[in-house]
Design an enzyme around this catalytic site. Structure first.
Site, PDB file in Angstrom:
ATOM      1  N   SER A  87      74.928  52.213  29.470  1.00 38.15           N
ATOM      2  CA  SER A  87      73.504  51.744  30.077  1.00 38.15           C
ATOM      3  C   SER A  87      73.424  52.025  31.218  1.00 38.15           C
ATOM      4  O   SER A  87      73.410  53.588  31.463  1.00 38.15           O
ATOM      5  CB  SER A  87      73.399  49.729  30.028  1.00 38.15           C
ATOM      6  OG  SER A  87      72.353  50.113  30.138  1.00 38.15           O
ATOM      7  N   ASP A 122      68.741  50.869  20.037  1.00 38.25           N
ATOM      8  CA  ASP A 122      68.247  50.783  20.841  1.00 38.25           C
ATOM      9  C   ASP A 122      67.337  51.240  21.845  1.00 38.25           C
ATOM     10  O   ASP A 122      66.997  52.076  21.471  1.00 38.25           O
ATOM     11  CB  ASP A 122      69.401  50.985  21.163  1.00 38.25           C
ATOM     12  CG  ASP A 122      69.885  50.711  22.170  1.00 38.25           C
ATOM     13  OD1 ASP A 122      68.958  50.102  23.225  1.00 38.25           O
ATOM     14  OD2 ASP A 122      71.315  51.440  23.029  1.00 38.25           O
TER      15      ASP A 122
END
Length: 631
Positions: free
Chosen positions: A402, A454
């Site tokens: 991330s 995602d």
């Protein structure tokens, strides 16, 4: 699948790939045989001439050869139809049939050469017969040439060295020497593809731009068609994701192991070992370190530095010696605090201060500042120097998930001048990271991994503006109450199923103008309305403060095959992996798994699944039969 092994090397074709090529050759051979038989029966009376006996013998032997070839090709086609993709056991006889088929090319070539010599020897026969035999000779050489071209196409430059890979498994690439070997083989593959492209485009000029285009295209093809490269990088991602997850400390470990996690690290939480390793900043440091040990499987002595100091633009990170991969690993933590959120939201662009030949070096300000902080700690505090003084032959690998993935990519770029062999694995990194020029520059040393839908790898200021417009249009035309949509999304999230079972578009109208989805791929659709003032297809004007930014490196996309619930209560999910272009992540897809696909535990589960499935598909232990078509 996998590729067949013939003559001691692996080829870029599997035993189940020969059905359609075999059918095509069979049709050509049968038509050719019928034509020769017709020629012989209709004109054999005209072969009573000087040299006619030789031509008659040529036609008879050629028909016999063709009959044998037709039978062999029919057998190859039938055997290629057997089994499944991952079960080549029923096709174990394919290699022997291919040896027979290749052996038949030698008498074909000899006979075609003799036919050409006899025809050229001035045979005094009927002109129709001579022309027909000339046609058979020409067709013979065309088929022989086509076969040679096919062999060149399916030749795998990595095949001679990678044959042991399938039996040894991905761990065959663990050592530094094996990694160097793989890089050398990739270079060889690129060279072979460049030669092929030059031959196919031989009529194009040879100026500098053309040569650069040839090289770029060859690198693209060698990467795209290299399953070994994808498998190796997937295994590397599977390995280094453990470090990216470990950087989150004990909260993620407890979340992943709710029943046993606390018991496992409880002793470490109560123990003091501050003299054995370097811990800096944060609370529950011993708990963090205990979870890191359990997640990575390393020993205390393998860690050079562990920092949980957390402020805006200052991310926690760890540095460890990974003896299995012979690498110094720097793992940067992803978003886990309000300070990290503020770093994420500092989305304006700034010029990245880095030594490279790229001119356009714009990057996300917050992530760039965070990467700069880690860089200064690694260099100024001598952390990397300490690591490489212990293991000077190791290579540098930087990982993160991330926000940590974006920071890892920027950090790898900053360190590349001092460590040219640096590699980076960015898991679910944000899309809005840096300029297109830096994205292209990073493809040689950064691999990004994205799971499903995602949202973060699709997230940028430009994409948010596009999403805002699409959502407004969908909401304006949705004919279902909100609670039904939310309940359906909850059901899909928990138990899986098909999101298309709840259509939400307006009834009636031209279905061809339905455009963007909202929940799932085809669930919430909308059509253009005069009441809405702009189209979703109109281009977005980018602000100078927020120019279009792109994700790092080459991208591996994991996609779920079939539906499963978030908690796996219905069935275990299976995933496929492929190399993807960054343009495939240029729009935000809103769906039930857009957030859960970003969770590190879900990503780790997906990696476990895809790596084990691909390993099983390579070894294919079907009824005790070896999976590899070895001859």
């Amino acid at each position: 699948m996998p590729g067949m092994v013939l003559f001691g090397r692996r080829w870029a074709i599997a035993s189940d790939d020969l059905v359609f090529p075999g059918f095509f050759e069979l049709v050509v051979r049968v038509l050719w045989w019928i034509g020769i038989l017709t020629l012989y029966l209709m004109h054999r009376g005209k072969l009573d001439c000087a040299g006619g006996a030789l031509l008659s013998s040529y036609l008879i032997v050629l028909m016999i050869l063709l009959a044998v070839v037709i039978c062999t090709v029919s057998a190859i086609m039938c055997v290629s139809m057997r089994g499944t993709i991952c079960n080549p056991g029923p096709r174990k006889s394919m290699s022997k049939l291919l040896y027979i088929r290749l052996a038949l090319f030698f008498p074909e070539m000899v006979w075609a050469s003799l036919g050409a010599a006899w025809v050229a020897d001035g045979v005094q026969c009927d002109r129709t017969v001579v022309n027909g035999i000339i046609a058979t000779v020409v067709v013979s050489w065309i088929i022989i040439a086509a076969t040679v071209v096919s062999i060149i196409i399916v030749f795998d430059p990595l095949g001679g060295k990678m044959a042991p890979y399938s039996s040894a498994g991905p761990s065959h690439l663990d050592s530094h020497d094996s990694s160097q070997l793989l890089n050398g083989l990739k270079t060889a593959a690129t060279s072979v593809w460049e030669t092929r492209i030059k031959l196919l485009c031989c009529c194009i000029g040879k100026d500098d731009h053309t040569r650069v285009a040839f090289s770029s295209t060859a690198e693209l093809f060698s990467t795209y068609f290299s399953e070994a490269d994808l498998d190796a990088e997937l295994e590397n991602c599977h390995h280094y994701m453990q470090f990216a997850a470990a950087a989150y400390g004990w909260p993620l470990y407890i979340y992943r192991n709710p029943l046993t996690g606390l018991c496992r690290i409880g002793g470490d939480c109560c123990r003091s070992r501050t003299t054995d390793y370097d811990l800096v900043g944060g609370d529950q440091l011993n708990c963090h370190f205990g979870s890191i040990l359990h997640t990575t499987g390393l020993q205390y002595r393998d860690f050079i530095h562990v920092s949980f100091h957390d402020k805006v633009y200052e991310l926690p990170f760890l540095v460890a010696l990974d003896h299995r991969k012979e690498s110094v690993v720097v793992a940067v933590r992803g978003t886990m605090s309000l300070q990290d959120v503020l770093t994420d939201l500092s989305a304006e662009s700034e010029v990245l201060d880095v030594e490279c030949e790229v001119q356009d070096r714009l990057a996300h300000k917050g992530i760039s500042q965070a990467a700069r902080y880690v860089y200064q700690r690694l260099i100024n505090d001598g952390i990397l120097s300490q690591a490489f003084s212990i293991a000077p032959e190791y290579r540098l690998v930087i990982v993160g998930h991330s926000l940590g993935g974006g920071a890892a990519a920027l950090l790898a770029t900053m360190l590349r001048a001092a460590y040219p062999q640096v590699r980076c694995y960015a898991f679910s990194p944000p899309r809005g990271l840096w300029s297109k020029a830096l994205q292209e520059y990073s493809q040689s040393f950064i691999v990004s991994l994205v799971l499903g839908k995602d949202v973060i790898p699709r997230l940028s200021v430009t994409n948010l503006e596009d999403l805002k417009r699409r959502i407004l249009r969908v909401v304006a035309h949705c004919n279902k109450p909100k609670y039904k949509i939310l309940l359906h999304g909850l059901w899909y999230e928990l138990f899986g199923g098909n999101p298309n079972n709840l259509p939400t578009e307006l009834d009636g109208g031209d279905q061809e103008v339905l455009t963007q989805p909202l929940l799932g791929e085809q669930s919430l659709l909308t059509r253009w309305s005069p009441a809405y003032s702009f189209s979703s297809d109109s281009p977005l004007d980018s602000s100078p403060k927020y120019p279009p930014l792109y994700p790092p490196g080459r991208i591996i996309h994991l996609q779920e095959e079939g539906a499963s619930g978030r908690f796996g209560c219905c069935s275990a999910a299976h995933y496929s992996a492929k190399w993807s272009h960054e343009a495939e992540f240029s729009k935000i897809l809103i769906g039930p798994k857009m957030l859960t696909d970003h969770m590190p535990d879900i990503l780790m589960r997906a990696l476990d699944s895809v790596v084990s499935d691909r390993a099983a598909c390579v070894s294919c232990p079907a009824q005790g039969v070896s999976s590899v078509d070895v001859a």
